[in-house]
Write a protein that holds these residues in place. Structure first.
Motif, short mmCIF file in Angstrom:
data_model
loop_
_atom_site.label_atom_id
_atom_site.label_comp_id
_atom_site.label_asym_id
_atom_site.label_seq_id
_atom_site.Cartn_x
_atom_site.Cartn_y
_atom_site.Cartn_z
N GLU A 52 85.77 53.75 76.63
CA GLU A 52 84.92 54.15 77.60
C GLU A 52 85.50 55.23 78.53
OE1 GLU A 52 81.77 53.74 77.57
OE2 GLU A 52 81.42 52.36 76.00
N PHE A 53 86.65 54.91 78.86
CA PHE A 53 87.18 55.51 80.04
C PHE A 53 88.24 56.94 79.29
CE2 PHE A 53 86.35 51.92 82.18
CZ PHE A 53 85.51 52.20 83.33
N GLY A 54 88.27 56.86 78.15
CA GLY A 54 89.20 57.99 77.54
C GLY A 54 90.64 57.87 77.89
N LEU A 55 91.20 56.50 77.76
CA LEU A 55 92.67 56.48 78.04
C LEU A 55 93.42 56.83 76.99
CD1 LEU A 55 92.43 52.88 79.63
CD2 LEU A 55 92.08 55.29 80.83
N HIS A 56 94.68 57.23 77.20
CA HIS A 56 95.57 57.82 76.31
C HIS A 56 96.10 56.78 75.22
CE1 HIS A 56 98.94 59.95 74.41
NE2 HIS A 56 98.18 61.14 74.56
N PRO A 57 96.09 56.82 74.05
CA PRO A 57 96.73 55.69 73.01
C PRO A 57 98.09 55.25 73.72
CG PRO A 57 95.77 57.50 71.77
CD PRO A 57 95.55 58.00 73.19
N LEU A 58 99.01 56.23 74.01
CA LEU A 58 100.26 55.59 74.08
C LEU A 58 100.29 54.90 75.43
CD1 LEU A 58 102.31 58.81 73.69
CD2 LEU A 58 102.12 57.02 71.95
N ALA A 59 99.45 55.10 76.54
CA ALA A 59 99.38 54.19 77.50
C ALA A 59 98.78 52.96 77.36
CB ALA A 59 98.68 55.05 78.73
N VAL A 60 97.74 52.89 76.56
CA VAL A 60 96.96 51.80 76.07
C VAL A 60 98.16 50.81 75.43
CG1 VAL A 60 95.28 50.88 74.69
CG2 VAL A 60 94.86 52.90 75.89
N GLU A 61 98.98 51.61 74.35
CA GLU A 61 99.97 50.58 73.66
C GLU A 61 100.71 49.95 75.03
OE1 GLU A 61 103.18 51.16 70.36
OE2 GLU A 61 102.07 52.85 71.02
N ASP A 62 101.30 50.70 75.74
CA ASP A 62 102.40 50.24 76.75
C ASP A 62 101.47 49.16 77.60
OD1 ASP A 62 104.10 52.28 76.01
OD2 ASP A 62 103.82 53.43 77.55
N ALA A 63 100.19 49.22 77.96
CA ALA A 63 99.61 48.40 78.77
C ALA A 63 99.34 47.00 77.84
CB ALA A 63 98.14 48.98 79.16
N LEU A 64 99.22 47.16 76.57
CA LEU A 64 99.04 45.93 75.81
C LEU A 64 100.32 45.06 75.64
CD1 LEU A 64 96.35 46.95 73.20
CD2 LEU A 64 96.00 45.47 75.06
N ASN A 65 101.56 45.71 75.45
CA ASN A 65 102.56 45.18 74.82
C ASN A 65 103.50 44.93 76.04
OD1 ASN A 65 102.04 45.86 72.14
ND2 ASN A 65 103.12 47.73 72.20
N ALA A 66 103.18 45.39 77.18
CA ALA A 66 103.92 45.05 78.45
C ALA A 66 105.60 45.41 78.25
CB ALA A 66 103.53 43.52 78.90
N HIS A 67 106.49 44.63 79.09
CA HIS A 67 107.76 44.77 78.98
C HIS A 67 108.18 46.20 79.07
CE1 HIS A 67 107.81 40.71 77.65
NE2 HIS A 67 107.38 40.78 76.68
N GLN A 68 107.42 46.97 80.13
CA GLN A 68 107.55 48.23 80.31
C GLN A 68 108.55 48.35 81.79
OE1 GLN A 68 106.68 50.67 78.47
NE2 GLN A 68 106.06 49.00 77.03
N ARG A 69 109.25 49.48 81.83
CA ARG A 69 109.88 49.87 83.13
C ARG A 69 108.93 50.62 84.05
NH1 ARG A 69 115.62 51.55 83.34
NH2 ARG A 69 114.86 53.47 84.24
N PRO A 70 109.27 50.34 85.35
CA PRO A 70 108.28 51.15 86.31
C PRO A 70 108.33 52.80 86.04
CG PRO A 70 109.74 49.39 87.33
CD PRO A 70 110.16 49.54 86.13
N LYS A 71 107.01 53.10 85.91
CA LYS A 71 107.21 54.59 85.61
C LYS A 71 105.79 55.27 85.84
CE LYS A 71 105.40 53.73 80.75
NZ LYS A 71 105.85 54.05 79.36
N LEU A 72 105.72 56.57 85.97
CA LEU A 72 104.59 57.40 86.01
C LEU A 72 104.45 58.23 85.01
CD1 LEU A 72 103.28 58.69 89.52
CD2 LEU A 72 103.40 60.04 87.41
N GLU A 73 103.20 58.24 84.06
CA GLU A 73 102.82 59.28 83.26
C GLU A 73 101.65 60.13 83.67
OE1 GLU A 73 104.78 59.96 80.91
OE2 GLU A 73 106.21 58.17 80.77
N VAL A 74 101.67 61.19 83.23
CA VAL A 74 100.38 61.97 83.60
C VAL A 74 99.74 62.51 82.20
CG1 VAL A 74 99.55 64.22 84.52
CG2 VAL A 74 101.30 62.76 85.62
N TYR A 75 98.47 62.07 81.93
CA TYR A 75 97.89 62.37 80.72
C TYR A 75 96.62 63.57 81.12
CZ TYR A 75 100.55 58.71 78.51
OH TYR A 75 101.57 57.83 78.15
N ASP A 76 95.84 63.89 80.17
CA ASP A 76 95.02 64.99 80.21
C ASP A 76 93.78 64.25 81.26
OD1 ASP A 76 96.12 66.78 79.10
OD2 ASP A 76 95.13 66.42 77.03
#
Length: 331
Positions: A52-76
């Motif tokens: 619905e919100f057109g979120l980027h697949p890579l960001a969606v994968e990070d959000a589901l899997n968790a265990h990420q470092r603090p970061k900032l990513e810019v998508y379209d």
């Protein structure tokens, strides 16, 4: 699971329709934004939001899997920011981390929480009681989450400083000088500091970009340029936290070195005492060994006063060695 979904217009909350697409269209038409909060969503739940919100697949994968470092990513079509809130457990003196993922776009904010330490409920309540801040749009939500996360870092750093002072008092106590479990406690504390550092240090570059102090040219999309001073203030607080973490890491290493040095000195003292007692025991053993060789022609064997004389010599030599070792601090 979906925790909350609401439309905000002029800083006021309005319940949105159940369909995300309709809620986004209504928010954009009214000049507001929609804020959706999720807690450890399943793939099916988040696929609907991402579509619905057109979120980027890579960001969606990070959000589901968790265990990420603090970061900032810019998508379209969106901005993706990861925070790692830290929780201090007073009963166990342990540090645990959670994760908060924030998607920012045109007229929407999607927050994904993993773990129990995320401050999202308090952030939402705070913003809803400050409509003038919430009226600034999705940027205000991002700022409030960053501010709450970093402010809690300061509280955790203070608690860790108190724990370190207790360790120092235990190590340098004249009475105990550190128990057998002190080294284990120091190593455990060092791991807590390392866990804390993994949450705070990587967040510095993203906040620098949001504050406009990074070397990258231009601003960050979907973030109001007028919010830079606010993010700069959060970045300053984070700098204080990172300096405190570095200080804790150095101090705990020094405390561990001091404890190991004390243990080495204590072992040397023990070895000197053992050596002194062994030397005192060796003298009578040597004399008794000589007179126990059972030769027929040995002087003093048939003297009347041989036995008391030998005992007196043994006692005198042992007493002399005792006073000598005592004067030199070996006993």
């Amino acid at each position: 699971m979906i925790v909350d979904c609401a439309i905000y217009r002029d800083g006021r909350r309005r319940e949105g329709p159940g369909d995300f697409s309709d809620a986004l269209d209504e928010a954009r038409a009214a000049g507001g934004f929609v804020w959706i909060g999720l807690h450890e969503p399943t793939g099916g739940e988040f696929d609907t939001v991402a579509e619905e919100f057109g979120l980027h697949p890579l960001a969606v994968e990070d959000a589901l899997n968790a265990h990420q470092r603090p970061k900032l990513e810019v998508y379209d079509d969106s901005l993706f920011v990861v925070f790692k809130p830290v929780v201090y457990e007073p009963k166990s003196d342990a540090v645990s981390t959670g994760e908060v993922m924030v998607f920012l776009g045109d007229g929407f904010v999607v927050t994904v929480r993993h773990g129990e330490g995320a401050p999202l409920a308090a952030v939402r309540r705070r913003l809803e009681h400050e409509p003038h801040l919430l009226a600034k749009g999705p940027t205000a939500v991002l700022y409030a989450i960053a501010d709450a996360t970093v402010d809690h870092y300061l509280d955790v750093a203070t608690e860790l400083q108190n724990d370190l002072e207790e360790l120092e008092a235990e190590v340098f106590s004249p009475a105990s000088g550190g128990s057998r479990n002190t080294a284990s406690r120091i190593y455990t504390f060092k791991r807590q500091v390392l866990e804390f550092r993994r949450a705070t240090v990587p967040l510095a570059p993203p906040l620098s970009r949001l504050a406009g102090t990074a070397s990258a040219n231009g601003g960050v999309p979907f973030v109001n340029d007028k919010a830079r001073p606010f993010f700069r203030d959060v970045s300053d607080h984070l700098t204080r936290v990172n300096e405190s973490v570095e200080g804790l890491d150095r101090l705990v290493s020094d405390v561990l070195s001091a404890h190991l040095a004390q243990m080495s000195v204590r072992q040397n003292d023990d070895m000197r005492k053992i050596s002194a007692w062994a030397a005192m025991a060796a003298v009578p053993t040597m004399i008794a060994g000589i007179y126990g060789m059972n030769f027929d022609h040995m002087p003093e064997l048939h003297w009347v006063w041989s036995y008391p004389a030998v005992i007196a010599v043994m006692a005198g030599l042992v007493g002399f060695l005792y006073r000598l070792f005592k004067r030199r601090g070996w006993l």
